[in-house]
Design an enzyme around this catalytic site. Structure first.
Site, PDB file in Angstrom:
ATOM      1  N   HIS A 210      34.229 -35.580   2.410  1.00  0.00           N
ATOM      2  CA  HIS A 210      34.926 -36.498   1.596  1.00  0.00           C
ATOM      3  C   HIS A 210      36.109 -35.660   0.961  1.00  0.00           C
ATOM      4  CE1 HIS A 210      32.421 -34.467  -1.320  1.00  0.00           C
ATOM      5  NE2 HIS A 210      33.298 -34.716  -2.089  1.00  0.00           N
TER       6      HIS A 210
HETATM    7  C1  UD1 Z   1      35.008 -37.110  -6.383  1.00  0.00           C
HETATM    8  C2  UD1 Z   1      35.144 -35.795  -7.075  1.00  0.00           C
HETATM    9  C3  UD1 Z   1      34.580 -34.645  -6.111  1.00  0.00           C
HETATM   10  C4  UD1 Z   1      32.939 -35.059  -5.767  1.00  0.00           C
HETATM   11  C5  UD1 Z   1      33.160 -36.383  -5.464  1.00  0.00           C
HETATM   12  C6  UD1 Z   1      31.872 -36.772  -5.122  1.00  0.00           C
HETATM   13  C7  UD1 Z   1      37.315 -35.361  -8.302  1.00  0.00           C
HETATM   14  C8  UD1 Z   1      38.485 -34.809  -8.251  1.00  0.00           C
HETATM   15  N1  UD1 Z   1      36.612 -35.282  -7.181  1.00  0.00           N
HETATM   16  O1  UD1 Z   1      35.695 -37.089  -5.133  1.00  0.00           O
HETATM   17  O2  UD1 Z   1      34.596 -33.440  -6.678  1.00  0.00           O
HETATM   18  O3  UD1 Z   1      32.714 -34.203  -4.771  1.00  0.00           O
HETATM   19  O4  UD1 Z   1      33.645 -36.990  -6.380  1.00  0.00           O
HETATM   20  O5  UD1 Z   1      31.593 -38.141  -4.165  1.00  0.00           O
HETATM   21  O6  UD1 Z   1      36.967 -35.671  -9.343  1.00  0.00           O
HETATM   22  N2  UD1 Z   1      36.386 -44.866  -4.109  1.00  0.00           N
HETATM   23  C9  UD1 Z   1      35.715 -46.216  -3.711  1.00  0.00           C
HETATM   24  N3  UD1 Z   1      34.460 -46.594  -4.608  1.00  0.00           N
HETATM   25  C10 UD1 Z   1      33.900 -45.454  -5.367  1.00  0.00           C
HETATM   26  C11 UD1 Z   1      34.689 -44.250  -5.875  1.00  0.00           C
HETATM   27  C12 UD1 Z   1      35.557 -44.110  -5.032  1.00  0.00           C
HETATM   28  O7  UD1 Z   1      36.204 -47.000  -3.021  1.00  0.00           O
HETATM   29  O8  UD1 Z   1      33.090 -45.846  -6.088  1.00  0.00           O
HETATM   30  C13 UD1 Z   1      37.466 -44.491  -3.329  1.00  0.00           C
HETATM   31  C14 UD1 Z   1      38.988 -44.924  -3.774  1.00  0.00           C
HETATM   32  O9  UD1 Z   1      39.594 -45.120  -2.770  1.00  0.00           O
HETATM   33  C15 UD1 Z   1      39.209 -43.665  -4.469  1.00  0.00           C
HETATM   34  C16 UD1 Z   1      38.528 -42.604  -3.612  1.00  0.00           C
HETATM   35  O10 UD1 Z   1      37.609 -43.157  -3.084  1.00  0.00           O
HETATM   36  O11 UD1 Z   1      40.719 -43.637  -4.528  1.00  0.00           O
HETATM   37  C17 UD1 Z   1      38.386 -41.377  -4.056  1.00  0.00           C
HETATM   38  O12 UD1 Z   1      37.646 -41.303  -5.143  1.00  0.00           O
HETATM   39  P1  UD1 Z   1      37.733 -40.139  -6.501  1.00  0.00           P
HETATM   40  O13 UD1 Z   1      36.780 -40.541  -7.569  1.00  0.00           O
HETATM   41  O14 UD1 Z   1      39.192 -40.095  -6.927  1.00  0.00           O
HETATM   42  O15 UD1 Z   1      37.451 -39.018  -5.817  1.00  0.00           O
HETATM   43  P2  UD1 Z   1      36.319 -38.492  -4.801  1.00  0.00           P
HETATM   44  O16 UD1 Z   1      36.775 -38.393  -3.358  1.00  0.00           O
HETATM   45  O17 UD1 Z   1      35.069 -39.508  -4.899  1.00  0.00           O
END
Ligand code: UD1
Length: 375
Positions: A210
Site C-alpha cells: 500500500h
Molecule cells: C495510511 C498511513 C500509512 C499506514 C496505512 C495503513 C499516512 C501518511 N499513511 O496509509 O502509514 O501504513 O495507513 O493502512 O498516514 N481509502 C479508502 N478507504 C479507507 C481508507 C483509505 O478507500 O477506509 C483510500 C482512499 O482512496 C485514500 C487512500 O486509500 O485516498 C489512502 O488512504 P490514506 O489514509 O491517505 O493513507 P493510507 O495509504 O491508508
C-alpha cells in the site's frame, strides 16, 4: 480527593487500532474510575478498514468521530487538527495517548503540544532515515513533542538519543501490536482462513502492498505482473488495500492468473490466520514485518529500507529493495533459509500495554487509590 484521571486516545487507521486496543484495556483496568475518551479521526473509514477492527479487538465505541476521511497530507492533517482541537478543549484531558506514525498521529501531536497537554507516544523511536516516507516526518515530530516515549526495540533508544532526546523520557516496554496477537491467538488459530480459501498451510504466499512509493507509480504494474508469475510456483493470496485497489483500477485492472487470489481487505483475525499459515509473506507494511517475526513466518519486504531492523537482525525479515523484479527470487530465497526456530525480540511477549500502564500509573493514579494499591 482528586478528580479521576482523564485520558484521550487518538486513533484513526487500521494498524493503530491494533496497537492501541491493549493500551486502552490496560489503562481502563488500572484507572476504572477514569475518563477514557476515544477519538476516531476517521482517516480510515471503510467498514473493512475500521469498524471490523473495533468489533474484533473489543475497542469501545469511540466517543468522538472526526470523520476527516481521505485527502492530501496537508488536507488530512489540517482537517484532523481543526476537528480535534475543540474536542480536547471540551474534554480537558490530563494526557493524550497516540500510537504510530500516520497523519492522524502527527495532527494529534501538534494539537496537544500547542495546548501544552502531555503526550504518550506508543511505538516510539522507529526511524527509516528516509525523509521521502511521510511516516518518517510524522515519527520525528511525534517523538520530539511527546513526554512519554514507549519503545519496542533497542535501536529505538539509540535513534532517540541521536536526536538529543533524554533517557528519562524513554521507556522500553515491548510491542503492543504483539499484545493483540497474543490476546487473540486462540481465535486466530480457530479461524482457519487458509482452509476457507482452499490453500495449503505453508504452501502459499500472502501479499500486502500500500505504500505510495510502490503503488502510486509505474512500479505497481511490474509488481502485479511479478505476483502473477510467482503464483505459477505457489498460490498468491493478496487482500488489496483501498489505495492499491484505486491505483490498480486507474492502471486498467489487475493481472489475471488462476492462482493469484485477490480479495477485499480482511478483518484482523482472518488476516492473521493467513499470516500464520503462509509459506512466505511479501509486504511493504511495517506492522507485518513484526507480526511475521513473532510468528516465525518468512517475510520479504519490498522496500529499500526498514524502520524495524530488529525484524532483520532477530527475526524472519529480508529486504528485497524497492524492486519488483526481486519477487521472482522468492522461491529460491525461501529454499536457502535456515530452518532454525527464532526467539521473538525481548519483551515481545503480550505484556507491553501492562508495562505502559505501570509507567503511567504513578503520574495519573488517584493518590488515594495508589496508596491503597501499594499497601
Ligand atoms: C495510511 C498511513 C500509512 C499506514 C496505512 C495503513 C499516512 C501518511 N499513511 O496509509 O502509514 O501504513 O495507513 O493502512 O498516514 N481509502 C479508502 N478507504 C479507507 C481508507 C483509505 O478507500 O477506509 C483510500 C482512499 O482512496 C485514500 C487512500 O486509500 O485516498 C489512502 O488512504 P490514506 O489514509 O491517505 O493513507 P493510507 O495509504 O491508508
Amino acid at each position: 480527593m482528586t478528580d479521576p484521571v482523564r485520558i484521550v486516545y487518538v486513533i484513526g487507521t487500521r494498524p493503530n487500532f491494533v496497537k492501541t486496543a491493549p493500551v486502552i484495556a490496560a489503562m481502563r483496568e488500572r484507572h476504572p474510575d477514569g475518563h477514557h475518551v476515544i477519538v476516531h479521526t476517521g482517516q480510515h473509514y471503510d467498514r473493512a478498514m475500521s469498524e471490523i477492527f473495533f468489533e474484533e479487538l473489543g475497542v469501545p465505541t469511540p466517543d468522538h468521530m472526526l470523520e476527516v476521511g481521505s485527502g492530501t497530507h496537508a488536507v488530512q492533517t489540517a482537517r484532523t487538527m481543526e476537528r480535534l482541537e475543540p474536542v480536547i478543549l471540551a474534554e480537558q484531558p490530563d494526557l493524550l495517548v497516540v500510537p504510530g506514525d500516520v497523519n492522524s498521529t502527527l495532527a494529534a501531536v501538534l494539537v496537544a503540544s500547542k495546548l501544552q497537554l502531555p503526550i504518550a507516544h506508543v511505538e516510539s523511536g522507529l526511524r527509516s532515515f528516509d525523509m521521502t516516507m511521510p511516516e518518517e516526518v510524522n515519527r520525528i515530530v511525534a517523538d520530539r513533542f511527546s513526554k512519554y516515549l514507549f519503545m519496542h526495540s533497542e535501536e529505538a533508544a539509540e535513534n532517540l538519543r541521536a536526536e538529543g532526546i533524554p533517557d528519562e523520557r524513554m521507556h522500553m516496554v515491548g510491542n503492543t501490536m504483539i499484545d493483540t496477537l497474543v490476546a487473540l491467538r486462540d481465535r486466530i488459530e480457530a479461524a482457519d482462513s487458509p482452509g476457507k480459501l482452499e490453500v495449503t498451510p505453508g504452501g502459499y504466499a500472502l501479499v500486502t502492498l500500500h505504500r505510495p512509493a510502490l503503488v502510486d507509480g509505474p512500479l505497481l504494474g511490474e509488481t502485479v505482473a511479478g505476483l502473477a508469475a510467482l503464483s505459477e510456483a505457489m498460490p498468491v493470496v493478496f487482500p488489496v488495500h483501498p489505495r492499491t485497489r484505486k491505483m490498480m483500477e486507474a492502471a486498467g485492472g489487475g493481472a489475471e492468473a488462476p492462482n493469484l487470489l485477490l480479495s477485499e481487505p480482511l478483518g484482523y483475525v482472518d488476516f492473521l490466520s493467513l499470516v500464520a499459515g503462509a509459506g512466505a509473506v511479501l509486504t511493504d507494511s511495517g506492522g507485518i514485518q513484526e507480526e511475521t517475526t513473532y510468528l516465525g513466518v518468512p517475510c520479504f519486504t519490498l522496500r529499500a529500507n526498514t524502520e524495524r531492523p530488529v525484524t532483520i537482525d532477530l527475526g524472519t525479515n529480508e529486504l528485497l529493495g524497492l524492486d519488483p523484479s526481486a519477487i521472482a527470487s522468492i522461491p529460491e530465497r525461501l529454499a536457502a533459509r535456515p530452518a532454525s526456530p527464532l526467539e521473538p525480540p525481548p519483551l515481545w511477549d503480550g505484556r507491553a500495554a501492562e508495562r505502559i500502564a505501570e509507567v503511567l500509573l504513578p503520574a495519573y493514579a488517584d493518590p488515594e487509590r495508589a496508596i491503597t494499591a501499594s499497601t
